[in-house]
Enzyme design. Structure first.
Site, mmCIF file in Angstrom:
data_model
loop_
_atom_site.group_PDB
_atom_site.id
_atom_site.type_symbol
_atom_site.label_atom_id
_atom_site.label_comp_id
_atom_site.label_asym_id
_atom_site.label_seq_id
_atom_site.Cartn_x
_atom_site.Cartn_y
_atom_site.Cartn_z
ATOM 1 N N LYS A 241 0.845 -1.205 0.000
ATOM 2 C CA LYS A 241 0.000 0.000 0.000
ATOM 3 C C LYS A 241 0.878 1.252 0.000
ATOM 4 O O LYS A 241 2.099 1.170 0.169
ATOM 5 C CB LYS A 241 -0.926 -0.014 1.214
ATOM 6 C CG LYS A 241 -0.223 0.185 2.553
ATOM 7 C CD LYS A 241 -1.220 0.080 3.699
ATOM 8 C CE LYS A 241 -0.537 0.324 5.035
ATOM 9 N NZ LYS A 241 -1.422 -0.031 6.163
ATOM 10 N N ARG B 160 -11.507 1.505 12.245
ATOM 11 C CA ARG B 160 -11.355 1.812 10.827
ATOM 12 C C ARG B 160 -12.407 1.071 10.009
ATOM 13 O O ARG B 160 -12.447 1.181 8.797
ATOM 14 C CB ARG B 160 -9.944 1.424 10.399
ATOM 15 C CG ARG B 160 -9.351 2.318 9.343
ATOM 16 C CD ARG B 160 -7.856 2.144 9.257
ATOM 17 N NE ARG B 160 -7.439 0.832 8.781
ATOM 18 C CZ ARG B 160 -6.175 0.516 8.523
ATOM 19 N NH1 ARG B 160 -5.226 1.402 8.697
ATOM 20 N NH2 ARG B 160 -5.851 -0.678 8.095
ATOM 21 N N TYR C 1 13.156 31.940 3.429
ATOM 22 C CA TYR C 1 11.926 32.646 3.804
ATOM 23 C C TYR C 1 11.914 32.910 5.303
ATOM 24 O O TYR C 1 11.649 33.996 5.765
ATOM 25 C CB TYR C 1 10.699 31.791 3.474
ATOM 26 C CG TYR C 1 10.362 31.681 2.007
ATOM 27 C CD1 TYR C 1 10.449 32.788 1.169
ATOM 28 C CD2 TYR C 1 9.924 30.476 1.474
ATOM 29 C CE1 TYR C 1 10.112 32.683 -0.167
ATOM 30 C CE2 TYR C 1 9.585 30.364 0.133
ATOM 31 C CZ TYR C 1 9.684 31.469 -0.682
ATOM 32 O OH TYR C 1 9.347 31.371 -1.983
#
Ligand SMILES: *Cc1c(COP(=O)(O)O)cnc(C)c1O
Length: 511
Positions: free
Chosen positions: A82, A182, A308
């Site tokens: 998976k 789940r 940044y």
């Protein structure tokens, strides 16, 4: 053009003798592959010039063998592929595990299983996602083993199997939810369902399984395991035990070898992610992949601290620029969102400012990615932008064009990066996840207008499993179909190309 050729072109420009800055000094550029890709898309060549993931298939096979040695005799091994094979690419991982003797493969989603079938993989595949009504036929046509969570789905599968005249009954695994939440049957629902299934044509209850939160909550997992084993004993006594009972994943098979039962479903261990308990138990696995990136530039930080965010390099610090970033699935190790994290970082800065870095030593190395060049390795201090990574290269003598290895804890989303597969130290295949845009075309219509549902293949596929046309057709928008993307319809070449949009919507603001 050969693989070797391309990888050299992406190397340090000094030819194969110089080699990349790999940890073992045995880099890919020093290899003499003669493999030629039938069609080498320009974009792939361009991507290889900045970064690649190398996956050693021999390591994947060795990891499977190591797990196999750890299993009790007779235990079957289902290799989980998976999450695109935990980031290394599901297709080649599946091929390698099947060839190395895995008894079955496991995918989380239907589409991943279909992709494996399309690539010619015939091994048994258990799909963890339960089938839903519009998609049932995919399981039956492709011979995918189904995870079933309720009686209605089992009956629907049986009906469709009969309607389609499928030869062999479909192998079904019932999943029981012991608390993970789940999805799955409640323990009390299993026995009646197994009993009732005996009379259903076209389906066969092959397995019963559960999935437990072992890695994060081992003690709870062991209690839930006990409850699951009690359920199995109860089924046994009533003559209702399915042939394959399984519950152990990478952590549980080590933590409680008695939980290996008839089969284990292994992911993490196969990809080199070993719980400490595994190493203590003598189960040694290795990471199969490394992320190799070509340095774009090296310069000295000026008065303005670069980046940044800034704050990680002082004036004069050597700063290296890498052409990878958030868009490639790379993430900063840890974001200082919680006040606790902020305190830790503040503390480090204070101690750093006081010159205490040496005193603190390696134990205070910030968690997260590291960067390696040759045999030197340093924590990656810097920042990831959309397409760039800037970092403090102190301690690494780097030059533009040189290759470094980024050591990140998990390569979960190498969405744009090509994966170069090695066997016997040589490149044997390249996977390049290309996003192909398909245009929706109504039957009998020459071309659909722009602004259609390009790329939205899921709904159409749901309505028309296995190509049963119902008036909608998807076809490549551009004439140049990618190799392996399936035969493009002849008209596709005539379809107008999409206007070149922005490469990434966030590029302007975030990159
Ligand atoms: C992911 C998964 C596994 C494998 O777990 P690992 O910890 O990676 O070994 C096994 N079974 C199911 C149902 C899963 O979703």
């Amino acid at each position: 053009m050969t693989v070797e050729h391309h990888l050299q072109a992406s190397g340090d420009g000094q030819g194969p003798a110089a080699g990349p800055a790999g940890s073992d000094g045995k880099g890919i550029a020093s290899l003499s592959a003669t493999d030629t890709l039938a069609t080498w898309p320009d974009e792939l060549a361009a991507t290889l010039a900045r970064a690649r993931i190398e996956v050693d298939l021999d390591v994947l096979a060795a990891n499977l063998a190591a797990v196999r040695r750890f299993l009790r005799p007779g235990t079957r091994l289902l290799a989980v592929v998976k999450g695109d094979g935990y980031g290394v690419g599901a297709e080649m991982a599946a091929r390698t595990f099947a060839a190395a003797g895995a008894d079955a493969l496991g995918t989380a989603t239907l589409e991943s299983a279909l992709r494996l079938r399309r690539s010619g993989i015939t091994a048994p595949i258990l799909v963890f996602q339960p089938p839903e009504p519009p998609l049932l036929d995919f399981w039956l046509r492709e011979g995918l083993q189904a995870t079933v969570h309720d009686a209605a789905t089992l009956h629907a599968l049986s009906q469709r199997a009969v309607a389609l005249g499928v030869g062999r009954p479909l192998a079904v695994h019932l999943e029981v939810d012991m608390g993970l939440g789940r999805g799955g049957l409640a323990p009390g629902q299993v026995a009646p369902l197994v009993a009732g299934a005996a009379s259903l044509p076209g389906v066969r209850i092959e397995g019963l399984y559960t999935h437990l939160p072992t890695a994060a909550r081992p003690r709870l997992a062991l209690r839930l395991l006990d409850r699951f084993l009690r359920l199995v004993r109860d089924l046994e006594e009533r003559g209702l035990r399915p042939p394959l009972v399984h519950c152990a994943e990478s952590h549980l098979l080590v933590l409680a070898p008695y939980a290996q039962l008839d089969m284990v479903r292994v992911g993490n261990l196969l990809y080199g992610y070993a719980p400490r308990a595994a190493r203590r138990a003598g189960l040694a696995v290795r990471p199969p992949s490394r992320l190799v990136v070509r340095v774009w530039a090296v310069h000295r930080a000026g008065d303005m601290t670069p980046g940044y965010r800034g704050g990680w390099a002082r004036p004069g610090t050597p700063v290296a620029v890498l052409p990878v970033g958030l868009a490639d699935g790379l993430r900063p190790a840890r974001e200082a969102r919680h006040w606790g994290d902020r305190m830790v970082i503040l503390g480090r800065r204070l101690l750093g400012a006081l010159g205490a870095r040496q005193v603190l030593g390696a134990s205070t190395a910030p968690p997260g990615p590291r960067v390696r060049a040759g045999h030197r390795e340093v924590p990656l201090r810097g920042e990831f932008m959309m397409n760039h990574c800037l970092f403090d290269a102190t301690g690494l003598p780097l030059a533009p064009g040189q290759e470094v290895e980024l050591l990140v804890s998990r390569l979960t989303a190498p969405a744009h990066l090509p994966v170069v597969y090695l066997r016997g130290g040589r490149p044997v295949a390249v996977a390049w996840p290309q996003r192909q845009v398909l245009e929706c075309v109504a039957a009998g219509t020459a071309t659909a207008g722009p602004g259609g549902m390009a790329g939205g293949d899921a709904p159409a596929a749901a309505e028309a499993p296995a190509g049963a046309g119902d008036g909608q057709e998807l076809r490549p928008v551009t004439g140049a179909a990618s190799p392996g993307a399936g035969a493009a319809s002849p008209e596709a070449a005539l379809a107008p190309p999409v206007a070149g949009g922005p490469a990434h919507p966030d590029e302007e603001t975030m990159g």
